[in-house]
Design a protein around this motif. Sequence first.
Motif, PDB file in Angstrom:
ATOM      1  N   ASP A 109       0.834  -1.211   0.000  1.00  0.00           N
ATOM      2  CA  ASP A 109       0.000   0.000   0.000  1.00  0.00           C
ATOM      3  C   ASP A 109       0.866   1.258   0.000  1.00  0.00           C
ATOM      4  O   ASP A 109       0.532   2.260  -0.624  1.00  0.00           O
ATOM      5  N   LYS A 110       1.958   1.187   0.737  1.00  0.00           N
ATOM      6  CA  LYS A 110       2.855   2.345   0.850  1.00  0.00           C
ATOM      7  C   LYS A 110       3.396   2.766  -0.521  1.00  0.00           C
ATOM      8  O   LYS A 110       3.603   3.950  -0.787  1.00  0.00           O
ATOM      9  N   ILE A 111       3.626   1.776  -1.401  1.00  0.00           N
ATOM     10  CA  ILE A 111       4.161   2.115  -2.728  1.00  0.00           C
ATOM     11  C   ILE A 111       3.043   2.165  -3.782  1.00  0.00           C
ATOM     12  O   ILE A 111       3.292   2.041  -4.986  1.00  0.00           O
ATOM     13  N   GLY A 112       1.831   2.330  -3.279  1.00  0.00           N
ATOM     14  CA  GLY A 112       0.708   2.553  -4.189  1.00  0.00           C
ATOM     15  C   GLY A 112       0.178   1.300  -4.865  1.00  0.00           C
ATOM     16  O   GLY A 112      -0.494   1.387  -5.902  1.00  0.00           O
ATOM     17  N   GLY A 113       0.478   0.161  -4.315  1.00  0.00           N
ATOM     18  CA  GLY A 113      -0.083  -1.092  -4.849  1.00  0.00           C
ATOM     19  C   GLY A 113       0.596  -1.579  -6.108  1.00  0.00           C
ATOM     20  O   GLY A 113       0.176  -2.583  -6.708  1.00  0.00           O
ATOM     21  N   LYS A 114       1.634  -0.901  -6.555  1.00  0.00           N
ATOM     22  CA  LYS A 114       2.373  -1.427  -7.720  1.00  0.00           C
ATOM     23  C   LYS A 114       3.854  -1.050  -7.610  1.00  0.00           C
ATOM     24  O   LYS A 114       4.205   0.001  -7.055  1.00  0.00           O
ATOM     25  N   GLY A 115       4.679  -1.935  -8.124  1.00  0.00           N
ATOM     26  CA  GLY A 115       6.110  -1.678  -8.071  1.00  0.00           C
ATOM     27  C   GLY A 115       6.898  -2.962  -7.891  1.00  0.00           C
ATOM     28  O   GLY A 115       6.342  -4.070  -7.885  1.00  0.00           O
ATOM     29  N   LYS A 116       8.214  -2.794  -7.727  1.00  0.00           N
ATOM     30  CA  LYS A 116       9.103  -3.947  -7.622  1.00  0.00           C
ATOM     31  C   LYS A 116       9.604  -4.085  -6.182  1.00  0.00           C
ATOM     32  O   LYS A 116      10.106  -3.117  -5.608  1.00  0.00           O
ATOM     33  N   VAL A 117       9.477  -5.301  -5.671  1.00  0.00           N
ATOM     34  CA  VAL A 117       9.812  -5.532  -4.255  1.00  0.00           C
ATOM     35  C   VAL A 117      10.892  -6.609  -4.138  1.00  0.00           C
ATOM     36  O   VAL A 117      10.891  -7.590  -4.879  1.00  0.00           O
ATOM     37  N   LEU A 118      11.812  -6.389  -3.177  1.00  0.00           N
ATOM     38  CA  LEU A 118      12.833  -7.396  -2.863  1.00  0.00           C
ATOM     39  C   LEU A 118      12.516  -8.012  -1.504  1.00  0.00           C
ATOM     40  O   LEU A 118      12.024  -7.313  -0.605  1.00  0.00           O
ATOM     41  N   HIS A 119      12.832  -9.280  -1.368  1.00  0.00           N
ATOM     42  CA  HIS A 119      12.509  -9.993  -0.124  1.00  0.00           C
ATOM     43  C   HIS A 119      13.784 -10.608   0.468  1.00  0.00           C
ATOM     44  O   HIS A 119      14.474 -11.372  -0.207  1.00  0.00           O
ATOM     45  N   ILE A 120      14.092 -10.248   1.700  1.00  0.00           N
ATOM     46  CA  ILE A 120      15.216 -10.904   2.394  1.00  0.00           C
ATOM     47  C   ILE A 120      14.608 -11.724   3.526  1.00  0.00           C
ATOM     48  O   ILE A 120      14.021 -11.173   4.464  1.00  0.00           O
ATOM     49  N   SER A 121      14.745 -13.031   3.399  1.00  0.00           N
ATOM     50  CA  SER A 121      14.086 -13.922   4.370  1.00  0.00           C
ATOM     51  C   SER A 121      15.014 -14.198   5.553  1.00  0.00           C
ATOM     52  O   SER A 121      16.076 -13.591   5.694  1.00  0.00           O
TER      53      SER A 121
END
Lengths: 412, 330
Positions: free
Chosen positions: A167-179
């Motif tokens: 939601d913070k990035i407006g519901g669209k964009g590229k996300v990275l995940h560090i588990s």
Amino acid sequence: MNIKRIFLFAGVLCIITPLVLFAGGTKKTGKKAEEVTGKGEYANKILHPYTTLENEYFKMWGQGAKEATEALGYEDLPVLNEGDTDKQVSQIETMVSAGVKIIDNVSPDSSNIASIAKLCQKNQVYLVNNHEDPDWLTPPAIGDYFAVQTFADNYGYGYQMAKLLFDKIGGKGKVLHISGWPGNLPDKFRTMGLKKALKEYPGIELLASQPGKWNRVDARKVMEDFIVAYPEFDAVFGQNDDVAIGAMTACEEAGIHVPITGIDGNKETMEYIKEGRIYAVMSQHPGWHSGWSTVMAYDAAHGWKPSIAERILQFDGTIITKDNVDWYYNLMWGKDKLPFDWKKMSRVLHPDDWDVQNRVKPLDPRDFFADMPKPEGFTLPKGYGEGYKEDYDRVKKMYEEHYKSKALQPSS
Amino acid sequence: MKSNKKMYIKEIIGNILIFLRRRRAVDILPYIMLVILILSFYTVTPIFLSYDNILVLLAQGMVLLLVGTASTFPILMGSIDLSVAANTTLAGIVAALFIPYIGVYAAFVAIVVGIGFGLLNGVVSVYFKLPSFIITLGTMSIMDGTGLLLSGGSPIWFQNDSFAWISKGSIFGGLQNIVIWSVLAYIFFSFIGSYTRFGRYLVAIGGGEKITKLTGINVEKYRIIAFTCAGLLCGIAGVLQISRVESASPHFGANLLMDAIAAVVIGGTPVSGGVGGIHKTFIGVFVITVLSNGLDISLVHPYYQLIIKGVVVLLSVVLTLDRSKISLVK
């Protein structure tokens, strides 16, 4: 062998002996064997095996455990395993043989839980276990002395934090995940929560996912590699606070400022949220959790018999952003003591007006472990058959009714 | 009468000094160290020497005894095996995966895995003429990775009472079987180390590999056998470990490697090799185990525990290692 060495040896003995004698139990020194009854003395302690004190999460864990134990009139007995599950089994064996009767346990991973639970059952020691649990292992499968298993809502945390970030990035964009650590139970569930949120946000693209092993050093390396491989991204989903901090430092060094989230709720992270360097974290209230589980272990040892649905419980966390970080910081670290009434949590001390002081609900193992393969020849204990659903509903309602003090709600 | 008594005491002291001067004291100092530790803990809390705690203590030290013994083989030759903990862990994971299908026979699979990787260490070290430190560092990483891959990073929990009996059952009284199997394996390998040509060659290789070679001894062959013996012991340790906790985990070996090397050195075998022996390792194992158990039971704060352990390990080595026999300190 020369005489010099003999004298050196004698000198060293003079150093070691008092070191061993006085580092721990000076008050006991000098008592006759029969005076130190041992079993009785250790029976007045609640054992708290956990991983380390070099981590803010476990510092809070230790604080909650100590406060609750002392409030109940017992002595706190922490033992640290530094991530070594075998060492933890040895420590518990030692303490059980010494006479400890109540254990509130948290293990580095689930490998030793069955062994610890069986040891407790065999020696009539009351156990409450937290966080880690082998897939499909339920307390009734071991016996009455394994009173309760508690879980944080890791699936919910992953889901809620992912939604907040998207939601913070407006519901669209590229996300990275560090588990976190691959294969670790909270890690699996948090990733599952993230994936659920991803399905609901078609505009979000998950660029990559790599393990940060729950620590900022490894997470930072992963983030540095991500920055090279994926120069354009809009947000980072960190599986815990430390991982989020590792990602934050790497991003800042590269001059990148994107929303980053974590899960844990440590003191240091609160400072970063205040400064706007981390967007949000899910606090899972380690101080409250360890204190609450200690109280349940105490209750079990004093006659409380949880029903089948009450033997696996899950609790809520609180999302902390810049809007409520000051409130949470003051609540947890503003005073010397945590803001909980430990005695009031007790079913034994307050049979009618007990107050759990956080949102807690029962967990059906069939739902919780639904995605996990069952061990060969596994069957659920009988109690999970007929009558379980009624008990589940009753326990759920009961915990809603006994959630009175809303200390962990931002509005209070 | 008085002078007789004085003479008698003088004679005893004289004999003790002669005994110590014959350098035999270096052999008994580790035992004295252990006795001092035991008495110290007993003074703090008599529970330390209770029957229950002695049984617990024995069971706790057994995996370390096997892995420490495994480490002694290459160390005696002046080599090192950094993969002992990883081999133990991997053997355990493989066994845990086989238990649902073949039950207790999975123990043999673990032992085969242990032997296989031990043999690999030895063969690669000999044929590529590379330092064992580098070889075993590499195989350690391979084993760790394989363990994570096979387990998916998660612990493998199994329900098999027969397999659990291997460690947790008791043939004799309250003594757990893990003690019996470990002590038997230890006695067997100590015998090999002390009374066979192979054992003496290991010490000779550690003392001077080139000279040993010149005497016609097949150093390569014995190097491979030593690493294979280490692997065999790791396989057994892996079985006993997972049987004890009824699950296998890729994170089991976290502190095992360092504890094993410390046990070897405290026992009197320096990492430079050529001195000491397999039979000496048990004393190092018990110093470490007694220390861990005693500090826990004496309620010593975890921070102090680390300091005390470090001090005792350091002093044990300073006092018990016969440095006169070590030609080189690196």
